[in-house]
Write a protein that holds these residues in place. Structure first.
Motif, short mmCIF file in Angstrom:
data_model
loop_
_atom_site.label_atom_id
_atom_site.label_comp_id
_atom_site.label_asym_id
_atom_site.label_seq_id
_atom_site.Cartn_x
_atom_site.Cartn_y
_atom_site.Cartn_z
N ILE A 183 46.05 38.36 38.00
CA ILE A 183 45.69 37.27 36.66
C ILE A 183 44.47 37.65 35.98
N ASP A 184 44.57 37.55 34.75
CA ASP A 184 43.60 37.87 33.73
C ASP A 184 43.47 36.83 32.72
N ALA A 185 42.22 36.59 32.17
CA ALA A 185 42.18 35.36 31.28
C ALA A 185 41.83 36.20 29.93
N HIS A 209 44.48 46.55 27.36
CA HIS A 209 44.96 45.76 26.22
C HIS A 209 44.34 44.48 26.32
N ALA A 210 43.95 44.05 27.65
CA ALA A 210 43.67 42.34 27.72
C ALA A 210 42.40 42.15 27.03
N GLY A 211 41.65 42.97 26.79
CA GLY A 211 40.39 42.64 25.96
C GLY A 211 39.24 41.86 27.16
N GLY A 243 45.82 34.77 28.33
CA GLY A 243 45.83 35.49 29.27
C GLY A 243 47.10 35.93 29.85
N THR A 244 47.03 36.65 30.95
CA THR A 244 48.34 37.17 31.34
C THR A 244 48.49 36.89 32.99
N THR A 245 49.61 36.53 33.56
CA THR A 245 49.77 36.65 34.93
C THR A 245 50.96 37.42 35.46
N VAL A 246 50.82 38.63 36.09
CA VAL A 246 51.80 39.50 36.64
C VAL A 246 52.02 38.84 37.93
N THR A 247 53.22 38.72 38.30
CA THR A 247 53.84 38.34 39.61
C THR A 247 54.62 39.19 40.37
N GLY A 284 46.11 37.88 26.12
CA GLY A 284 47.60 37.89 26.25
C GLY A 284 48.39 38.25 25.12
N PHE A 285 49.57 38.20 25.09
CA PHE A 285 50.59 38.54 24.28
C PHE A 285 51.82 37.63 24.44
N ASP A 286 53.05 38.01 23.51
CA ASP A 286 54.10 37.33 23.55
C ASP A 286 55.13 38.43 24.09
#
Length: 745
Positions: free
Chosen positions: A324-326, A302-304, A366-370, A329-331
């Motif tokens: 972490i990806d750049a 999904h991140a492209g 982007g998205t960060t999953v912790t 992203g999403f809401d």
């Protein structure tokens, strides 16, 4: 057989008893050899040295030797004690002012420590033998004199009996602890097994979502038009994961290899910021690695973007893994709460093992999953408090019994028979009554299981005042002698009052009480004993009192180690039970998939099945739908039937089908097997539907009907059962599929 706590008490008690014996006998005999008059000092030196060497060898052999050695060693020890009793003609000078001789202290300490080494009958026989031989040696050394005092035998026998009572009290407390802990362990074990089975089931469902369900859904939706090597490899990995997903993780392992294994099959280019190694409990490490695998899968899908970074850090309190990806992203606020990938496969996976998952993202940033996993301190499950309370209660009752026995059976007769030794009798009676009262106060508090708290120190002060009162009424020439009963025995209530606290405090207070008494005797200018005699007499009583204090301290420390040992044994038993149950569950799950998902995955892995074939796509779509129903049905929803069907509707809509979903009436709670029979035809139809479909749930009284109208493949034939009847009607290219349940009328 003794339980874990009781066995540990017996082992520790034996070591402590033997150590106490070596120290007390060694000190008293050395002091006597240095200060007391002796008929033949050379012979006395040989006897003292030989007996102390024997005590050391005996202690070592009793601790290190086996069961057979422990049978004959006490017999040899009794012979050695009898030997020093018969040697008193050379080692002891008869002198009433000399106080307790080193031989008397030695035999008293031997019989006091025997309960931890031999049984009750053997103790009685050994005590009787030693007393008889002592009187023989005393008669030879001092015919008709002080050494053969008739009260010494009963006092020694009383000490042996009191010590045996203390041993029985404390051992009974350990046995009680074992019973309480075992009951608690059984409850904890059952709860942990249930939780582990539930967690295993949910982990299995997470594995289905991450692997087989995703692969079959992809094929069912027509994403793959022909056999592909990567699809075969993915199917093989899915099969391996399904077989592995139910395995229990035990012990500890390095997290980093698991993370690299989880990332090995991704097409992303990864940057790593990690330590060289990081050891965690295996269950936590597996949970983190699977969370990382799911997060990387989401990035790839999904991140492209084709890059991501993995960071791992350990701050001592928790382990944190960031993905972490750049990408685009999403809401997160727009993701439905029941979407499995985010809320269940990631967040709930970490929650199950006590960790957390947080997703930070916004469109275009982007998205960060912790993922975090706490490093928790080892928990003994409350066993330490149980063991400590039981030990202290048992020891306190033993000390209460000893104090009452000494005051009533030994001191009261001496007090009443020594009227000429006192300037007035009433101070002795007041002191004796006061000490009894203090002892009974402690007994009442112990019975009610309530600590004395702030009343402890006023009672200590009262004991000091009573001791001073009794000493002031003793004539100078009788001070520190047998008539001065309160000189040492006033210390027993102090032991009772302070035995639950710090040992140095108790030692200091006891020393203060003795020094106060010695000070009063010194001011009087005379005493019944010499300096050496006073030291010997005091040491004989004080060592017994300090032994109680030291036992209390040893038991407190032993409670901690015992709790750890018990908890470790419990964890081992629980781990074995959990592994057995999880193996059974995993075998059952694999058997359930053996006729459905496994053949499809095996066919895709071997390229026997063509993902471009319409029948293969329909079969994969139907199986993915069944898995989605299984995954959706795992949650405890108020309306599980509608929840499972909505999951199927969501999947159909993703495939481009427009679904109209309607509900009518109030439904009763349905058993899982009934719910499964009702929803499976509709799920299979929606999985292969095209165009538009209508799904309806109607309820009237005890009747529930699920129907679907769609252009779809006919559902696989299945027999009716559990009160559910199925029907299929055709209208051109559309089917009307219905499942109805009729409850009890």
């Amino acid at each position: 057989m003794p339980g874990a706590v009781e066995q540990r008490l017996l082992d520790q008690g034996l070591r402590y008893a033997l150590g106490l014996r070596v120290v007390v006998i060694g000190l008293s005999s050395s002091v006597s050899l240095a200060l007391a008059a002796m008929p033949d000092r050379a012979v006395a030196a040989v006897v003292v040295t030989a007996f102390n060497v024997w005590s050391l060898l005996y202690a070592f052999a009793m601790v290190r030797g086996g069961a057979r050695a422990r049978q004959w060693l006490p017999v040899a020890d009794v012979a050695a004690v009898c030997g020093i009793c018969l040697s008193m003609s050379w080692t002891v000078t008869p002198d009433p002012r000399g106080g307790a001789t080193w031989v008397l202290i030695a035999l008293n300490m031997v019989v006091v420590t025997y309960p931890w080494q031999i049984g009750g009958r053997a103790l009685a026989a050994a005590t009787a033998t030693i007393i008889a031989v002592y009187y023989t040696g005393a008669t030879i050394a001092d015919p008709g004199g002080w050494l053969a005092d008739a009260t010494l035998g009963p006092w020694t026998a009383a000490e042996a009996a009191l010590s045996f009572g203390l041993y029985r009290f404390v051992r009974r407390s350990a046995r009680t602890s074992d019973r309480i802990i075992e009951r608690g362990a059984e409850l904890r074990r059952a709860a942990e097994i249930a939780a582990a089975r539930r967690s295993g089931e949910r982990e299995y469902l997470a594995a289905l979502h991450d692997t087989a369900a995703a692969t079959l859904l992809m094929v069912g939706n027509g994403v793959v038009a022909r056999p592909e090597p990567w699809l075969s490899a993915q199917a093989r990995r899915d099969l391996a994961e399904l077989h592995r997903s139910g395995d229990a993780a035990h012990g500890e392992t390095d997290l980093l290899p698991l993370l690299r294994e989880a990332a090995r099959h991704t097409t992303l280019r990864l940057a790593w910021t990690v330590p060289e190694s990081l050891t965690l409990p295996a269950a936590d490490a597996v949970s983190l690695s699977r969370g990382v695998r799911e997060a990387l899968t989401n990035v790839a899908r999904h991140a492209g973007t084709d890059t991501a970074e993995i960071r791992v850090r350990d701050d001592g309190t928790q382990v944190t893994v960031e993905i972490i990806d750049a990408g685009r992203g999403f809401d997160p606020a727009r993701i439905a709460a029941d979407r499995y990938g985010v809320t269940r496969s990631l967040i709930e996976r970490m929650t199950r093992t006590g960790g957390r998952a947080r997703i930070d993202s916004s469109p275009g940033h982007g998205t960060t999953v912790t993922l975090t996993c706490p490093r928790t301190a080892e928990d003994d499950g409350g066993d330490r408090e149980v063991i400590t309370a039981s030990f202290q209660r048992g020891l306190r009752w033993a000390a209460i019994s000893i104090t009452l026995a000494i005051l009533t059976l030994l001191d009261l007769p001496r007090l009443l028979a020594s009227g000429a030794a006192y300037t007035a009798l009433w101070p002795q009676l007041v002191t004796w009554t006061g000490l009894i009262a203090v002892t009974l106060v402690v007994a009442a508090a112990t019975w009610r299981d309530r600590p004395l708290g702030r009343w402890r120190w006023p009672l200590v002060a009262l004991v000091f005042a009573l001791s001073a009162l009794a000493t002031s009424a003793v004539r100078p020439e009788w001070l520190l002698g047998s008539a001065h009963w309160s000189e040492g025995d006033a210390g027993w209530p102090i032991v009772l009052l302070l035995m639950g606290g710090r040992v140095p405090v108790l030692v200091a207070v006891l020393a203060g009480q003795y020094l106060m008494t010695f000070g009063q005797a010194a001011l009087a200018g005379d005493a019944a004993l010499s300096v050496a005699g006073a030291i010997s007499a005091t040491w004989a009583v004080l060592s017994y009192q300090l032994a109680i204090a030291m036992i209390a301290a040893v038991l407190r420390g032993m409670a901690v180690s015992s709790a750890r040992a018990v908890r470790a044994a419990e964890r081992l038993r629980t781990s074995e039970a959990v592994a057995e149950h999880l193996h059974t569950d995993r075998t059952g799950r694999i058997a359930a998939l053996a006729t459905t998902a496994v053949p499809l995955l095996e066919g895709l892995a071997s390229q026997v099945l063509d993902p471009g074939d319409a029948s293969v796509r329909r079969a994969c779509a139907a199986e993915a739908a069944r898995m989605r129903r299984l995954i959706a049905g795992d949650d405890a929803h108020a309306d599980a039937l509608a929840h499972e069907l909505r999951a199927a509707v969501e999947q159909a809509e993703r495939a481009g089908v427009t679904v109209t979903f309607a509900e009518q009436g109030t439904r009763p709670d349905l058993p899982p097997q009934v719910r499964r029979r009702l929803v499976e035809p509709a799920i299979a139809a929606l999985a292969t539907a095209t165009g538009r479909a209508r799904l309806t749930i109607t309820s009237a009284g005890e009747t529930v009907t699920v129907s679907v109208v769609a252009a779809c493949a006919p559902p696989p034939p299945a027999p009716d059962g559990d009160g559910v009847r199925r029907s299929v009607l055709a209208d051109g290219d559309r089917l009307w599929i219905q499942a109805a349940w009729q409850g009890e009328q």
